[in-house]
Design an enzyme around this catalytic site. Structure first.
Site, PDB file in Angstrom:
ATOM      1  N   CYS A  42       0.832  -1.202   0.000  1.00 60.62           N
ATOM      2  CA  CYS A  42       0.000   0.000   0.000  1.00 60.62           C
ATOM      3  C   CYS A  42       0.875   1.264   0.000  1.00 60.62           C
ATOM      4  O   CYS A  42       1.887   1.328   0.693  1.00 60.62           O
ATOM      5  CB  CYS A  42      -0.947   0.109   1.186  1.00 60.62           C
ATOM      6  N   ARG A  58       4.091  -0.430  -4.722  1.00 60.87           N
ATOM      7  CA  ARG A  58       3.751  -0.947  -3.394  1.00 60.87           C
ATOM      8  C   ARG A  58       2.439  -1.720  -3.384  1.00 60.87           C
ATOM      9  O   ARG A  58       2.112  -2.381  -2.383  1.00 60.87           O
ATOM     10  CB  ARG A  58       3.652   0.205  -2.390  1.00 60.87           C
ATOM     11  N   TRP A  97      -2.596  -2.753  -1.676  1.00 63.57           N
ATOM     12  CA  TRP A  97      -2.286  -4.174  -1.791  1.00 63.57           C
ATOM     13  C   TRP A  97      -3.155  -4.836  -0.737  1.00 63.57           C
ATOM     14  O   TRP A  97      -2.955  -4.637   0.460  1.00 63.57           O
ATOM     15  CB  TRP A  97      -0.808  -4.424  -1.517  1.00 63.57           C
ATOM     16  N   ASN A 150      -1.816   2.028   5.630  1.00 63.39           N
ATOM     17  CA  ASN A 150      -0.925   0.973   5.160  1.00 63.39           C
ATOM     18  C   ASN A 150      -0.577   0.133   6.378  1.00 63.39           C
ATOM     19  O   ASN A 150      -0.071   0.667   7.356  1.00 63.39           O
ATOM     20  CB  ASN A 150       0.341   1.628   4.563  1.00 63.39           C
ATOM     21  N   GLY A 151      -0.878  -1.168   6.332  1.00 64.45           N
ATOM     22  CA  GLY A 151      -0.558  -2.015   7.480  1.00 64.45           C
ATOM     23  C   GLY A 151      -1.766  -2.805   7.931  1.00 64.45           C
ATOM     24  O   GLY A 151      -2.728  -2.976   7.184  1.00 64.45           O
ATOM     25  N   GLU A 204      17.492 -17.726  -8.077  1.00 65.72           N
ATOM     26  CA  GLU A 204      17.053 -16.376  -8.430  1.00 65.72           C
ATOM     27  C   GLU A 204      16.460 -16.341  -9.841  1.00 65.72           C
ATOM     28  O   GLU A 204      15.454 -15.679 -10.095  1.00 65.72           O
ATOM     29  CB  GLU A 204      18.250 -15.406  -8.283  1.00 65.72           C
ATOM     30  N   LYS A 233      12.646 -15.189 -10.680  1.00 69.75           N
ATOM     31  CA  LYS A 233      12.315 -14.101 -11.628  1.00 69.75           C
ATOM     32  C   LYS A 233      11.256 -14.562 -12.620  1.00 69.75           C
ATOM     33  O   LYS A 233      10.311 -13.829 -12.920  1.00 69.75           O
ATOM     34  CB  LYS A 233      13.555 -13.645 -12.426  1.00 69.75           C
ATOM     35  N   GLU A 290       7.822 -14.916 -10.854  1.00 70.48           N
ATOM     36  CA  GLU A 290       7.238 -13.645 -10.429  1.00 70.48           C
ATOM     37  C   GLU A 290       6.551 -12.902 -11.561  1.00 70.48           C
ATOM     38  O   GLU A 290       5.465 -12.372 -11.389  1.00 70.48           O
ATOM     39  CB  GLU A 290       8.336 -12.712  -9.884  1.00 70.48           C
ATOM     40  N   HIS A 334      17.782 -36.521  -7.783  1.00 72.67           N
ATOM     41  CA  HIS A 334      17.001 -36.932  -6.610  1.00 72.67           C
ATOM     42  C   HIS A 334      15.555 -36.453  -6.709  1.00 72.67           C
ATOM     43  O   HIS A 334      14.880 -36.328  -5.696  1.00 72.67           O
ATOM     44  CB  HIS A 334      17.651 -36.409  -5.333  1.00 72.67           C
ATOM     45  N   LYS A 382       6.147  -4.698  -3.983  1.00 73.14           N
ATOM     46  CA  LYS A 382       7.595  -4.506  -3.858  1.00 73.14           C
ATOM     47  C   LYS A 382       8.035  -4.510  -2.397  1.00 73.14           C
ATOM     48  O   LYS A 382       9.106  -4.987  -2.066  1.00 73.14           O
ATOM     49  CB  LYS A 382       7.944  -3.160  -4.499  1.00 73.14           C
TER      50      LYS A 382
HETATM   51  C1  G6P Z   1       9.047  -8.706  -2.093  1.00 72.45           C
HETATM   52  C2  G6P Z   1       9.587  -8.195  -3.420  1.00 72.45           C
HETATM   53  C3  G6P Z   1      10.899  -8.903  -3.754  1.00 72.45           C
HETATM   54  C4  G6P Z   1      11.888  -8.746  -2.609  1.00 72.45           C
HETATM   55  C5  G6P Z   1      11.299  -9.205  -1.281  1.00 72.45           C
HETATM   56  C6  G6P Z   1      12.182  -8.800  -0.114  1.00 72.45           C
HETATM   57  O1  G6P Z   1       8.649 -10.026  -2.231  1.00 72.45           O
HETATM   58  O2  G6P Z   1       8.642  -8.401  -4.448  1.00 72.45           O
HETATM   59  O3  G6P Z   1      11.448  -8.356  -4.937  1.00 72.45           O
HETATM   60  O4  G6P Z   1      13.038  -9.490  -2.892  1.00 72.45           O
HETATM   61  O5  G6P Z   1      10.024  -8.590  -1.061  1.00 72.45           O
HETATM   62  O6  G6P Z   1      12.207  -7.396  -0.045  1.00 72.45           O
HETATM   63  P1  G6P Z   1      13.345  -6.531   0.575  1.00 72.45           P
HETATM   64  O7  G6P Z   1      12.908  -5.109   0.345  1.00 72.45           O
HETATM   65  O8  G6P Z   1      13.398  -6.881   2.031  1.00 72.45           O
HETATM   66  O9  G6P Z   1      14.611  -6.849  -0.126  1.00 72.45           O
END
Ligand code: G6P
Length: 612
Positions: free
Chosen positions: A2, A27, A74, A100-101, A485, A489, A492, A508, A607
């Site tokens: 948010c 956000r 969000w 927000n929260g 990673e 990606k 996501e 395995h 994010k």
């Molecule tokens: C969310 C974001 C990711 C990020 C993760 C941790 O899931 O979408 O891109 O890696 O949070 O966030 P931070 O700000 O703690 O790195």
């Protein structure tokens, strides 16, 4: 999670708030809404969807008013729809709130309000708060500020709040506990936002509200106090922020821009710290903590998402070059275990945003148990940066795309600098090896530029697999975290099911999934695992899997067996993650674009995850 924006001053609030919300959409983007007040006349517009949907909806309407609040959501409580969108108005129309929260005790407060005759339109905890403030305001004949504080003293949870009261049109209220809020100070006007990005084009003077503080902003000045009414003298921060950094420039998406920024962002991470001329690493941010870090019995890295993967690379780096045992923990697991933390352990919290709720909770717990806590954050002044004992900013610049790219490589660079510096201090690294690692680090931006030069070829590889339903990513050693990673990606932003695995573990389990429809991305560079990885590729090919290999430039063996090869330049093994991750970032980006996905705002994600 948010985004909140607020404005009070002499200009029309609506366009300032809308532009700010667009900057905060990373956000959350489930719904958007704005309320403006014009001499007691409230105009509220909100809808499901993005800020652009809201703008479309109000086209041609008169939305004048020089005070207002806005929100991009969000969803936590209640599905994303028009009714649950913020702002929320109290039942008698006195208070308007963006939040927000999470308010944890909202059920109990709601039950109490229902007894008093309050009714609710939405399923949100925010509407409960708005009604709670109003009930105190009306029944106890309080001022708006007193009512807000009385409510805050009784709610439990984490929040950033923006509040206006129709009876007091010359005031904008803000409160924080756990969720970030910044206030921009300018001549006769104030800006409120969840981070600095909506504010920096108007002023460089900022106050980051602390937990349990309330700000009252009027056209004549501001006052900050705690929930018990004690005045607080805030720290005014001067932010040095280039507003161009928050625009897309010539790129179609923020993610693509951020992938291409990596040679620069990595150079910025090293600036003033890595000196290739006299072969030194100077980490001013942790200078005081260095003796304790260098004598640590153990390092525990806590992080989430992509930052966790950077931490895994850090584990390999610290163990190899500093010979310090490292454990890498998901912050969400760590915080709820009863972990053994000794006072000679050092915790390293990694977070791009510096606001991730689980990481923040993990460092608070570690602090309580006496550990030294260091931060690796990107957002300056963020909660984690402020709550850690000391730390190193990544200085990667604002990362807007929800899928993290340049933040990851900058985090790995910070961990490499730390590991090398600690290794040298502990006498594990001899001068020549140390110097060669520093040369290697300094050369990384140019190696990444070379990978970026082959973006067109990488796009063609993505085209070949754009319709895949699944994918496997394999790597070993330093490249195992990169496999994780790469898979993250793809998941996501393309919504393709992908698994990252240590290559030797394939037999395995994942090998059972391999058939002629399964793309297998193999990180197969010239390192000590090369021969073993070649065997893994043969195992995949024997089962008719499709192999896309990331290889070292000039490799002639793997191209004979793989369906596609992507070359990366020669690079020291310890620094390979920084270079090898780039083609995987590009593959995910292009696949997502080809599948018509919203790259910068993937469904269900946000994010900055400021709720558990
Ligand atoms: C969310 C974001 C990711 C990020 C993760 C941790 O899931 O979408 O891109 O890696 O949070 O966030 P931070 O700000 O703690 O790195």
């Amino acid at each position: 999670m948010c985004g909140i924006v607020g404005y009070i001053g002499g200009r029309t609030a609506w366009p300032i708030i809308v532009k700010g919300l667009q900057r905060l959409e990373y956000r959350g983007y489930d719904s958007a809404g704005v309320a403006v007040l014009n001499e007691g006349d409230l105009k509220l517009r909100k809808c499901r969807g993005k800020v652009s949907d809201l703008v479309q909806m109000v086209k041609g309407q008169d939305l004048s008013g020089a005070v207002g609040i806005g929100h991009t959501r969000w969803a936590t409580h209640g599905e994303p729809n028009d009714v649950n969108a913020h702002p929320h108005v109290s039942m008698n129309g006195k208070f308007v709130v963006v939040h927000n929260g999470i308010i944890e005790n909202y059920r109990e407060i709601k039950a109490h309000l229902i007894e008093k005759g309050y009714t609710f339109k939405s399923q949100t905890d925010t509407e409960v708060f708005a009604n709670f403030v109003e009930s105190l305001y009306l029944s106890e004949k309080l001022t708006a500020e007193q009512a807000v504080k009385a409510a805050l003293r009784r709610i439990i949870g984490a929040y950033g709040l923006g509040i206006i009261c129709v009876d007091e049109p010359n005031a904008l209220f803000a409160a924080r506990k756990g969720s970030p809020l910044a206030i921009g100070l300018a001549e006769g006007e104030y800006f409120l936002a969840s981070d600095a990005t909506p504010i920096v084009e108007y002023t460089d003077q900022l106050i980051y509200l602390e937990d349990e503080q309330v700000a009252v902003l009027t056209r004549n000045g501001y006052n900050i106090s705690n929930f018990n009414d004690d005045h607080v003298d805030p720290v005014i921060t001067h932010v040095d922020f280039d507003v161009d950094n928050v625009d897309k420039g010539c790129y179609e998406h923020y993610m693509l821009k951020e992938i291409h920024e990596q040679p620069q962002s990595i150079a910025d991470t090293m600036r003033g710290r890595v000196n290739p001329e006299n072969h030194t690493i100077n980490l001013g941010g942790i200078a005081d903590a260095m003796p304790r870090l260098a004598s640590a019995r153990r390092i525990i890295v806590v992080a989430c998402g992509t930052s966790f993967h950077a931490g895994l690379v850090g584990e390999y780096l610290f163990e190899q070059y500093a010979r310090v045992p490292v454990e890498v923990e998901y912050a969400s697991e760590f915080r709820y275990r009863n972990p053994i933390i000794n006072d000679d352990d050092v915790i390293v919290a990694i977070s791009q945003s510096g606001e991730t709720a689980d990481t923040l909770a993990a460092i608070r717990m570690a602090h309580e148990r006496g550990a030294l806590v260091l931060g690796v954050c990107n957002v300056v002044g963020s909660s984690i940066a402020r709550e850690t004992d000391s730390g190193i900013y990544t200085h990667a610049g604002p990362e807007i795309g929800v899928a993290s790219t340049k933040a990851f490589t900058s985090q790995v660079v910070v961990l490499a600098m730390m590991a090398f510096a600690v290794g040298r201090r502990r006498g594990v690294l001899d001068e020549a090896t140390y110097a060669s690692l520093i040369d290697g680090l300094s050369n990384v931006p140019s190696l990444i530029s070379q990978v970026l030069d082959s973006a067109a070829q990488i796009r063609e590889v993505a085209r070949a697999y754009q319709l895949a339903q699944n994918a496997i990513y394999l790597g070993r050693g330093y490249l195992y975290p990169v496999a994780l990673e790469g898979a993250l990606k793809l998941k996501e932003i393309s919504y393709v099911h992908a698994e990252g695995y240590p290559a030797a573990e394939m037999k395995h389990g994942p090998i059972a999934l391999i058939d002629n429809c399964m793309p297998v991305f193999v990180l197969a560079t010239h390192d000590k695992f090369y021969d073993k990885i070649v065997n893994n590729i043969q195992e995949v090919k024997a089962r008719k899997g499709q192999v896309i290999a990331i290889v070292t430039k000039g490799d002639s063996e793997i191209s004979k067996m793989a369906d596609y090869v992507i070359e990366i330049p020669v690079c020291q093994e310890a620094l390979l993650p920084l270079v090898a991750v780039v083609p995987l970032q590009l593959i995910s980006y292009y696949v997502a674009v080809m599948r018509g996905c919203n790259v910068d705002q993937p469904r269900n994600l946000a994010k900055s995850v400021t709720v558990e």
